[in-house]
Structure formats: C-alpha cells, structure tokens
Design an enzyme around this catalytic site. Structure first.
Site, PDB file in Angstrom:
ATOM      1  N   HIS A  78     -73.923 -84.748 -47.599  1.00 50.33           N
ATOM      2  CA  HIS A  78     -73.037 -83.825 -48.306  1.00 50.33           C
ATOM      3  C   HIS A  78     -71.861 -84.583 -48.930  1.00 50.33           C
ATOM      4  CE1 HIS A  78     -70.082 -84.143 -45.074  1.00 50.33           C
ATOM      5  NE2 HIS A  78     -71.067 -83.973 -44.217  1.00 50.33           N
ATOM      6  N   ASP A 344     -74.170 -87.355 -42.061  1.00 52.62           N
ATOM      7  CA  ASP A 344     -74.139 -88.797 -41.838  1.00 52.62           C
ATOM      8  C   ASP A 344     -74.787 -89.199 -40.513  1.00 52.62           C
ATOM      9  OD1 ASP A 344     -72.021 -87.551 -40.507  1.00 52.62           O
ATOM     10  OD2 ASP A 344     -70.594 -89.161 -40.886  1.00 52.62           O
TER      11      ASP A 344
END
Length: 446
Positions: A78, A344
C-alpha cells in the site's frame, strides 16, 4: 463471490489537489533522479526504511535479447499512510511529555511550544494515494501491450482499507493512462479475518522482533534520550519515546508533504543510520529469515504465483482460500497481468520464503554490518513492489524477478548472467513453499 468494483475517487481527487505536478509526475524510471523531495534529502528519506517513499532501486531493464515477455504478476505494498493506531498513541504520549515541560533549553525543541499533532491513523495519506495512482500509470506504460479489452489486469487486495484504497487508486491510474480504454477493477478482496495470502495474520505461534528491536534501541538510543531530556528538563523521556520522536520526521513529512520540524531533531541526533537499522532488524526478525515462523507465512502466495506461472491449479494447504483459488472467476489462470496489494510484513515473508535478500549471517542486534544485503529501504518502502515476469527465451519458458525495478540475482534457481532462470528451475527451487513449509506451517498452531 461477486466481483467488486471499489474505485475510491475521493482519495484520488484529494491527492491531485494537494500535490504539485513536480511531485506526482517525476520520472520513476530514472534512479539517478531525486525522489520526490518533500523538502528532505534523498538520503534522509531512504533512511526511513519501511516509511520511505517508493523509489526505484535500479533503472528498469527490458528483458534480455532473445526473450519475449508474456505474463506479469505484481505484488505491491500500500501507499504511504499515517501511523498505525498503536504507533500514534505512543507518538502522542512522547510529544506530550516534551510539551509538558515549563521551558526548553535546546533550540531544536522550540517549535514544540506551538506544535499541534494533527495526524490521522492507519489510513492512506493523500501522498500515498498519489503513489498508487502513479504506479498504475507506470504499469500501463510498461505492460499495456500485453492486454486486450477481453484480457484486462486482474486485481486483488487484502481487506485493510489502506490496501483496498491503494488497489483502487492503482486501477484508476491504469485507466487514466490508457485514456480509459482499459478499466480494470478490484475483483477480489481477501478478508484479513480468514485465509489471506496478502497478510501475515494466520500464524498464531509466530514470534516477534521485540527482543532484537529493544536490544538495538538500548544500544543506540540512550545518548539521544539524554540529549532530549537535557533540552526539556522534566520530560523524563524513555528510549522508546526517543524512537517515536524520531519516527515523526517520516510521518509528519509524508502527511503534510513538506519537511517536518522533527527532521532537525532526527538529523541532529544522528538518527538516520540508527533508525534505518532498527527497521532492518524489525523486518528480519519479524517475518524474515531471523524469525523461525516468518518465511512460512509467505508460502501460500508463492504457491499461487507458481500456479499462474504454470497455468495450473493452486496446490497449497497453508494460507490460501481454496474456494476463491479454485474458482476461475476469482482466481483466473488465463490473464497476462495480475496485480496484488499487500502489507510490508507479508511481502517480507514472501521474499524470505522465496530466497530473496538472503544474508550470509544473521543480523547482529548490537552492530550493523555495512555490507548487509538485507536493507528494508530497498525492499518494502511505501508502494514498494515485486514483479515476476514470465518470459519465453528461445522457446524455453523462463522467469525473472524484480524488486523495485532491480532485477534480482535469483541464485536459488540458477539464474544466468541476465538474472533469468527457467520456469522449471524456479518451480523446483521453491520446494519449501510447494511442501507447505516443510512442517513449519503445522508449528504455527502448535
């Protein structure tokens, strides 16, 4: 499951109204060009590790001579966000301690007399929405020739709002770059409350990086904490407070799109190197090689990747959703461009399961190795991406893997000098994933 179209035009319009064209439209293919300045030097931005804005690690190189591209799969983090709710609580507490003192004796802290914390939490910032939109534009410019009206990008996202919004901004950017000839939609949202190959939510027994993070914090932070406490008598900051103050250089800058006054503290206290290594340790021991049950959290995605590369049904008994992956509407095998949106921590697990960024020795929580290959700023910055390109090289199906445009060496699958390996060799190299983590998945529930 009905197909979903969730374009979030509010984010897109807000992003474009708040960012100058020089920030949004930089040439992301030129690694030598400065990353979007935000008033902060490139070296400082890159030290923010997982909070760094996206930048290409190397210029994109087309497939080597004799190879033609026939399929692309993107995995993208994102865009830039506000602090998470937990981090925001800790940041506000640290700033509150500083603002509670009667006076400052260090000019670095003087701005805090009139500073008001106004950041949100968890969601994309406008800059992050623009990052995702621009990534969609870039994907069209690079790969549109693979598509047709009947063969448009297939897009999935994990269900966190910032991930969904990144995916829909990406589809909007792709559509805009094509003058709306192509109109990809977000087709599948994977619930983070269930089986989800785009989030690290399923391994209950996995440990954390807290011990290693805290050891490094106790190594680098005490002199910084002492300096801050001397400049704000009575604040009684802890080393954890110091880390949270340092993180505001990134979060405040990205949120307001201009250099934060916290960056003066960050640079004066020699924060960049220390902060960067904290991020490396956090990911290495969180879901990376240093966490015994880290890599196994990435095997489901790799098995989905293998299925699409080989054009065969998914074979997996870990994170995959068998209902969705067994349905050609929600997991088609006949597309030429796929885009998945994730976090992540999950991308790090996938890298480790695959064999990317392998360290010759574990990271030392008290002493950074200047020659380490594990550098989070090059792996999962905001809007970071891994791209797997399937190639036909003189009649042989092959693959190459790029992370933030850098072609990975991929020694694990016997890649040649062009960093290309045969598809068969790649599949064979992924035995850990193909064997459901070789027993590690069961340990997640032990």
């Amino acid at each position: 499951m009905a197909l979903l179209s969730l374009i979030t035009l509010t984010y897109i319009c807000y992003a474009y109204s708040s960012l100058s064209s020089s920030t949004v439209y930089r040439n992301s293919l030129d690694v030598d060009q400065e990353v979007p300045s935000l008033g902060v030097p490139r070296s400082v931005q890159q030290s923010w590790v997982m909070y760094s804005p996206y930048y290409p690690s190397e210029p994109y190189v087309p497939p080597p001579e004799g190879c033609s591209l026939d399929q692309v799969r993107r995995l993208q983090r994102h865009g830039a966000r506000y602090p998470t709710s937990g981090a925001a609580t800790r940041i506000v507490a640290a700033i509150g301690k500083l603002q509670s003192v009667e006076s400052f004796t260090d000019p670095l802290l003087a701005f805090l007399k009139n500073y008001s914390y106004d950041l949100g939490y968890d969601d994309l910032v406008p800059y992050g929405a623009a990052q995702s939109f621009q990534a969609g534009e870039q994907a069209f410019e690079r790969y549109a020739w693979l598509l047709s009206e009947a063969n448009q990008p297939f897009v999935r996202a994990s269900s966190a709002p910032r991930v969904v919004d990144s995916a829909t901004n990406w589809t909007a950017g792709f559509a805009a770059a094509s003058s709306h000839h192509y109109k990809p939609i977000l087709s599948v949202i994977l619930s983070e409350a269930g089986n989800d190959t785009l989030d690290d939510n399923m391994c209950a027994a996995a440990g954390s990086s807290d011990a290693e993070d805290n050891l490094w914090l106790s190594t680098f932070a005490p002199p910084m904490t002492a300096r801050l406490n001397a400049g704000a008598p009575g604040a009684n900051l802890t080393d954890t407070d110091t880390y949270n103050i340092l993180s505001m250089c990134a979060f405040d800058t990205i949120s307001h799109e201009t250099r934060s006054p916290f960056c003066a503290i960050y640079e004066e206290l020699a924060g960049p190197a220390a902060f960067s290594y904290y991020g490396d340790l956090d990911k290495y021991y969180g879901t990376g090689y240093g966490q015994p049950l880290g890599p196994v959290q990435g095997v489901g995605y790799i098995n989905e990747l293998i299925a699409r590369l080989a054009g065969k049904p998914v074979q997996d008994h870990t994170q995959t959703n068998a209902t969705l992956d067994g349905n050609p509407e929600t997991f088609p095998l006949n597309r030429t461009l796929y885009a998945d949106f994730s976090h992540d921590n999950q991308m790090v697990a996938i890298f480790a399961a695959m064999g990317l960024f392998k360290q010759s020795a574990p990271l030392d929580p008290t002493k950074p190795d200047p020659n380490r290959t594990w550098r989070v700023q090059k792996m999962v910055p905001f809007s970071g991406r891994m791209v797997t390109e399937r190639l036909s090289c003189r009649g042989t199906q092959s693959v190459r893997i790029l992370v933030n445009d850098a072609v990975m060496p991929s020694e694990f699958c016997g890649a040649n000098a062009d960093r290309v390996c045969t598809l068969d060799a790649f599949v064979q190299s992924q035995s850990y994933a193909r064997n459901d983590g070789e027993g590690d998945w069961a340990k997640c529930f032990a």
